[in-house]
Motif scaffolding. Structure first.
Motif, PDB file in Angstrom:
ATOM      1  N   GLN A  28       0.843  -1.195   0.000  1.00 53.17           N
ATOM      2  CA  GLN A  28       0.000   0.000   0.000  1.00 53.17           C
ATOM      3  C   GLN A  28       0.874   1.240   0.000  1.00 53.17           C
ATOM      4  OE1 GLN A  28      -2.290  -0.172   3.561  1.00 53.17           O
ATOM      5  NE2 GLN A  28      -3.865  -1.507   2.679  1.00 53.17           N
ATOM      6  N   ILE A  29       0.470   2.221  -0.775  1.00 49.27           N
ATOM      7  CA  ILE A  29       1.142   3.511  -0.680  1.00 49.27           C
ATOM      8  C   ILE A  29       0.146   4.460  -0.040  1.00 49.27           C
ATOM      9  CG2 ILE A  29       0.452   4.237  -3.014  1.00 49.27           C
ATOM     10  CD1 ILE A  29       3.226   5.635  -3.167  1.00 49.27           C
ATOM     11  N   LYS A  30       0.633   5.235   0.904  1.00 48.86           N
ATOM     12  CA  LYS A  30      -0.298   6.042   1.676  1.00 48.86           C
ATOM     13  C   LYS A  30       0.394   7.318   2.140  1.00 48.86           C
ATOM     14  CE  LYS A  30      -2.909   5.257   5.706  1.00 48.86           C
ATOM     15  NZ  LYS A  30      -3.236   4.350   6.829  1.00 48.86           N
ATOM     16  N   LYS A  31      -0.377   8.376   2.225  1.00 45.79           N
ATOM     17  CA  LYS A  31       0.163   9.624   2.757  1.00 45.79           C
ATOM     18  C   LYS A  31       0.031   9.601   4.286  1.00 45.79           C
ATOM     19  CE  LYS A  31      -0.614  14.579   2.836  1.00 45.79           C
ATOM     20  NZ  LYS A  31      -1.769  15.173   3.501  1.00 45.79           N
ATOM     21  N   TYR A  32       1.097   9.927   4.946  1.00 49.03           N
ATOM     22  CA  TYR A  32       1.063   9.982   6.403  1.00 49.03           C
ATOM     23  C   TYR A  32       1.361  11.410   6.856  1.00 49.03           C
ATOM     24  CZ  TYR A  32       1.216   4.877   6.623  1.00 49.03           C
ATOM     25  OH  TYR A  32       0.930   3.547   6.498  1.00 49.03           O
ATOM     26  N   ASP A  33       0.639  11.855   7.840  1.00 50.56           N
ATOM     27  CA  ASP A  33       0.873  13.202   8.366  1.00 50.56           C
ATOM     28  C   ASP A  33       1.902  13.183   9.483  1.00 50.56           C
ATOM     29  OD1 ASP A  33      -0.767  14.711   6.708  1.00 50.56           O
ATOM     30  OD2 ASP A  33      -2.553  14.173   7.850  1.00 50.56           O
ATOM     31  N   LYS A  34       2.529  14.317   9.634  1.00 51.73           N
ATOM     32  CA  LYS A  34       3.486  14.527  10.719  1.00 51.73           C
ATOM     33  C   LYS A  34       2.868  14.080  12.033  1.00 51.73           C
ATOM     34  CE  LYS A  34       6.269  18.332  12.571  1.00 51.73           C
ATOM     35  NZ  LYS A  34       6.914  19.591  12.181  1.00 51.73           N
ATOM     36  N   GLY A  35       3.595  13.291  12.765  1.00 51.76           N
ATOM     37  CA  GLY A  35       3.112  12.846  14.068  1.00 51.76           C
ATOM     38  C   GLY A  35       2.505  11.456  14.050  1.00 51.76           C
ATOM     39  N   ILE A  50       8.962   1.596   3.029  1.00 46.13           N
ATOM     40  CA  ILE A  50       9.895   2.343   2.183  1.00 46.13           C
ATOM     41  C   ILE A  50       9.349   3.758   2.027  1.00 46.13           C
ATOM     42  CG2 ILE A  50      10.847   2.574  -0.139  1.00 46.13           C
ATOM     43  CD1 ILE A  50      10.787  -0.480  -0.342  1.00 46.13           C
ATOM     44  N   ILE A  51      10.196   4.732   2.268  1.00 41.83           N
ATOM     45  CA  ILE A  51       9.749   6.113   2.206  1.00 41.83           C
ATOM     46  C   ILE A  51       9.836   6.659   0.779  1.00 41.83           C
ATOM     47  CG2 ILE A  51      10.166   8.458   3.048  1.00 41.83           C
ATOM     48  CD1 ILE A  51      11.215   7.301   5.567  1.00 41.83           C
ATOM     49  N   PHE A  73      15.076   8.808   8.588  1.00 41.44           N
ATOM     50  CA  PHE A  73      15.161   8.372   7.195  1.00 41.44           C
ATOM     51  C   PHE A  73      14.386   9.265   6.248  1.00 41.44           C
ATOM     52  CE2 PHE A  73      15.576   4.167   9.413  1.00 41.44           C
ATOM     53  CZ  PHE A  73      16.890   3.963   9.062  1.00 41.44           C
ATOM     54  N   SER A  74      14.866   9.324   5.019  1.00 39.17           N
ATOM     55  CA  SER A  74      14.157  10.084   3.988  1.00 39.17           C
ATOM     56  C   SER A  74      13.929   9.197   2.768  1.00 39.17           C
ATOM     57  CB  SER A  74      14.962  11.307   3.604  1.00 39.17           C
ATOM     58  OG  SER A  74      16.134  10.886   2.948  1.00 39.17           O
ATOM     59  N   SER A  75      13.514   9.830   1.721  1.00 40.50           N
ATOM     60  CA  SER A  75      13.180   9.185   0.464  1.00 40.50           C
ATOM     61  C   SER A  75      14.150   8.079   0.052  1.00 40.50           C
ATOM     62  CB  SER A  75      13.156  10.273  -0.616  1.00 40.50           C
ATOM     63  OG  SER A  75      13.106   9.691  -1.885  1.00 40.50           O
ATOM     64  N   GLY A  76      13.599   6.927  -0.274  1.00 37.99           N
ATOM     65  CA  GLY A  76      14.407   5.823  -0.761  1.00 37.99           C
ATOM     66  C   GLY A  76      14.830   4.847   0.308  1.00 37.99           C
ATOM     67  N   HIS A  77      14.637   5.231   1.576  1.00 36.24           N
ATOM     68  CA  HIS A  77      15.083   4.352   2.643  1.00 36.24           C
ATOM     69  C   HIS A  77      14.014   3.371   3.084  1.00 36.24           C
ATOM     70  CE1 HIS A  77      19.055   5.881   3.363  1.00 36.24           C
ATOM     71  NE2 HIS A  77      18.585   7.080   3.083  1.00 36.24           N
ATOM     72  N   MET A  78      14.515   2.272   3.611  1.00 38.62           N
ATOM     73  CA  MET A  78      13.660   1.170   4.033  1.00 38.62           C
ATOM     74  C   MET A  78      13.890   0.949   5.525  1.00 38.62           C
ATOM     75  SD  MET A  78      14.250  -2.701   2.609  1.00 38.62           S
ATOM     76  CE  MET A  78      16.027  -2.626   2.823  1.00 38.62           C
ATOM     77  N   PHE A  79      12.853   0.594   6.228  1.00 36.90           N
ATOM     78  CA  PHE A  79      13.046   0.236   7.639  1.00 36.90           C
ATOM     79  C   PHE A  79      12.007  -0.772   8.090  1.00 36.90           C
ATOM     80  CE2 PHE A  79       9.530   2.855   9.056  1.00 36.90           C
ATOM     81  CZ  PHE A  79       9.487   3.868   8.107  1.00 36.90           C
ATOM     82  N   GLY A  80      12.283  -1.425   9.200  1.00 39.77           N
ATOM     83  CA  GLY A  80      11.389  -2.459   9.717  1.00 39.77           C
ATOM     84  C   GLY A  80      11.669  -3.814   9.102  1.00 39.77           C
ATOM     85  N   GLU A  81      12.691  -3.874   8.233  1.00 40.27           N
ATOM     86  CA  GLU A  81      12.907  -5.122   7.510  1.00 40.27           C
ATOM     87  C   GLU A  81      13.735  -6.132   8.301  1.00 40.27           C
ATOM     88  OE1 GLU A  81      14.697  -2.612   7.221  1.00 40.27           O
ATOM     89  OE2 GLU A  81      16.748  -3.104   6.663  1.00 40.27           O
ATOM     90  N   VAL A  97       7.837  12.284  10.763  1.00 39.96           N
ATOM     91  CA  VAL A  97       8.150  13.606  11.306  1.00 39.96           C
ATOM     92  C   VAL A  97       7.999  14.713  10.271  1.00 39.96           C
ATOM     93  CG1 VAL A  97       9.588  12.835  13.201  1.00 39.96           C
ATOM     94  CG2 VAL A  97      10.608  13.151  10.943  1.00 39.96           C
ATOM     95  N   GLU A  98       7.927  14.344   8.992  1.00 46.91           N
ATOM     96  CA  GLU A  98       7.546  15.298   7.949  1.00 46.91           C
ATOM     97  C   GLU A  98       6.574  14.584   7.031  1.00 46.91           C
ATOM     98  OE1 GLU A  98       8.109  18.473   7.642  1.00 46.91           O
ATOM     99  OE2 GLU A  98       9.569  18.592   9.293  1.00 46.91           O
ATOM    100  N   THR A  99       5.406  15.163   6.889  1.00 49.96           N
ATOM    101  CA  THR A  99       4.353  14.565   6.078  1.00 49.96           C
ATOM    102  C   THR A  99       4.879  14.099   4.718  1.00 49.96           C
ATOM    103  OG1 THR A  99       2.723  15.933   7.162  1.00 49.96           O
ATOM    104  CG2 THR A  99       2.112  15.047   5.009  1.00 49.96           C
ATOM    105  N   GLY A 100       4.440  12.905   4.317  1.00 51.49           N
ATOM    106  CA  GLY A 100       4.892  12.392   3.039  1.00 51.49           C
ATOM    107  C   GLY A 100       4.280  11.042   2.743  1.00 51.49           C
ATOM    108  N   GLU A 101       4.714  10.449   1.651  1.00 51.28           N
ATOM    109  CA  GLU A 101       4.160   9.162   1.257  1.00 51.28           C
ATOM    110  C   GLU A 101       5.096   8.021   1.629  1.00 51.28           C
ATOM    111  OE1 GLU A 101       1.229   9.493  -2.493  1.00 51.28           O
ATOM    112  OE2 GLU A 101       3.343   9.828  -2.946  1.00 51.28           O
ATOM    113  N   VAL A 102       4.487   6.947   2.073  1.00 51.39           N
ATOM    114  CA  VAL A 102       5.245   5.783   2.496  1.00 51.39           C
ATOM    115  C   VAL A 102       4.575   4.534   1.937  1.00 51.39           C
ATOM    116  CG1 VAL A 102       6.022   4.449   4.486  1.00 51.39           C
ATOM    117  CG2 VAL A 102       5.945   6.934   4.638  1.00 51.39           C
ATOM    118  N   ILE A 103       5.388   3.624   1.445  1.00 47.76           N
ATOM    119  CA  ILE A 103       4.858   2.331   0.996  1.00 47.76           C
ATOM    120  C   ILE A 103       5.042   1.317   2.111  1.00 47.76           C
ATOM    121  CG2 ILE A 103       5.005   0.502  -0.735  1.00 47.76           C
ATOM    122  CD1 ILE A 103       6.284   2.405  -2.632  1.00 47.76           C
TER     123      ILE A 103
END
Lengths: 238, 238
Positions: A28-35, A50-51, A73-81, A97-103
DNA sequence: CGAGGGTTTGAAGTGCATCAAATAGTGTGG
DNA sequence: CCACACTATTTGATGCACTTCAAACCCTCG
């Protein structure tokens, strides 16, 4: 479309079309808000992330509420793996911490692909090894550098190229967050940045920082570090 | 004989006889004395190491001589292997701190096996993931715990089982080294250990430490940590 | 026994944290 | 477009933890 996003990441370069299609469908790709909190330390782990845009922080929190920011982490990074291999629980918490899209992607698919696709497993190993070095450096920095030097080092790693003079950058996120990323209090950050400016001739204007002489900055900041300038960020994005 | 030693390590459990024989032939087992340096940060990397007995410290050193001890390894642990993927130089220095035997193995063989043996690659990935968690924890500890708590946490992770009362342990290496492992000065270690004894009722006798009440110790030490007691060492030996 | 490192103790200094308060900046609804 | 509310940032004052420097002590090993 998720599949195209994934193809842009070096990590998946050796993966088959069918795998990419399959995992994309389960993602899923989804927009997440700060916080917004993605998961908490100790949660059962079934997905990794993945951000695409924005920023996420990885942290651990004690019972009394104080927290240690492990990384941001910013764009292109993966975590939780890392939860594929052990225990299936997240070893840290993650918050936007900054609104954006995350897969978000299913760990099960990742695990399966690692098991059958040798080149992909190697790619993962390589990413892990790189991150380990990044962490070693992090431990060193927090042990040997003082607050001003840690800020200077952070700024240097934000500069696009090392050779030019008169570089102007903006802090990627707010100062409170930079402070926690560097393991210090906001007040300490403010004072240490001012001290850094006095010592190295950089100019501070809100979140904008002008650096006329990178060598002066690196002479000061890298004095307490085993790596030489230019000390490129080892955890470079894919 | 090296081959038998390697077979005892879980890491190689999925490796073929022929690989083990091959790499063993290209490896050396050697006794190293306290103080011997195995390699330095920045050296060209062609071998990795596995400890049979004794202890080795992994550290980084600045120009002015101050050093950050990243980790200290004992029997069964491997280091220097991350250089397969990047740059082929060691990202840290390694020095023997307690005389013992160490096997040095060629990285080239390791790399080849990872590329062709999928199960082994997975085993490596798993080990990497485990170590990453260990490092995350390390960063947290150094950020949130004070000196006494870090010592308490260190002691708890030395205890064989958590349930028994009246445990007696010996520090695995000298106090100066424990101090550097925990990121503090020897003087601070001495004072913090004394303070820990007052707060938690442990008894100190040279390098021997008696712990009658582990819960009292963990209540104090784990207060500033996100992990719950028993907080087993994530970087457990093979 | 004596040399030399490890360990402890004391005294003083430093850096960062904390608490408190002022100031700047940002977004909101009027 | 302004005033308000709220948050981020800065500044000041103070305290604490750890470091540093110095010296004593202790242990071990030649």
């Amino acid at each position: 479309m998720i599949e195209n996003r994934l193809k842009q990441l070096g990590l998946f370069k050796n993966c088959s079309e069918s795998f990419l299609q399959e995992i994309s469908e389960a993602s899923q790709i989804k927009k997440y808000d700060k916080g917004q909190v993605l998961f908490l330390n100790g949660d059962a782990a079934s997905r990794f992330y993945i951000i695409i845009s924005g920023w996420a922080k990885i942290f651990r929190e004690t019972l009394d509420g104080s927290q240690a920011v492990v990384d941001i982490f910013s764009s292109g990074h993966m975590f939780g793996e890392t939860s594929i291999f052990e225990e299936d629980i997240y070893p840290y918490s993650a918050e936007i911490v900054e609104t954006g899209e995350v897969i978000s992607l299913p760990l099960a698919h990742l695990k399966k692909e690692i098991e059958i696709n040798n080149k992909f497993a190697l790619e993962m190993l390589s990413a892990m090894a790189r991150y380990r070095r990044h962490q070693d450096q992090e431990i060193e920095h927090r042990t040997l550098q003082n607050a001003s030097q840690r800020i200077g080092c952070f700024l240097l790693r934000l500069t696009p190229q090392q050779d030019s003079t008169d570089i102007k950058i903006n802090l990627p996120y707010d100062k409170m967050l930079v402070a926690s990323r560097l393991g210090m209090q906001p007040e300490t950050f403010s004072r240490a940045l001012k001290k850094l400016a006095e010592k190295t001739g950089i100019t501070i204007n809100g979140a904008t920082i002008e650096m006329k002489n990178l060598h002066q900055l690196s002479d000061y900041s890298c004095a307490a570090c085993s790596s030489e300038f230019p000390c490129k960020d080892l955890q470079a994005a894919e």
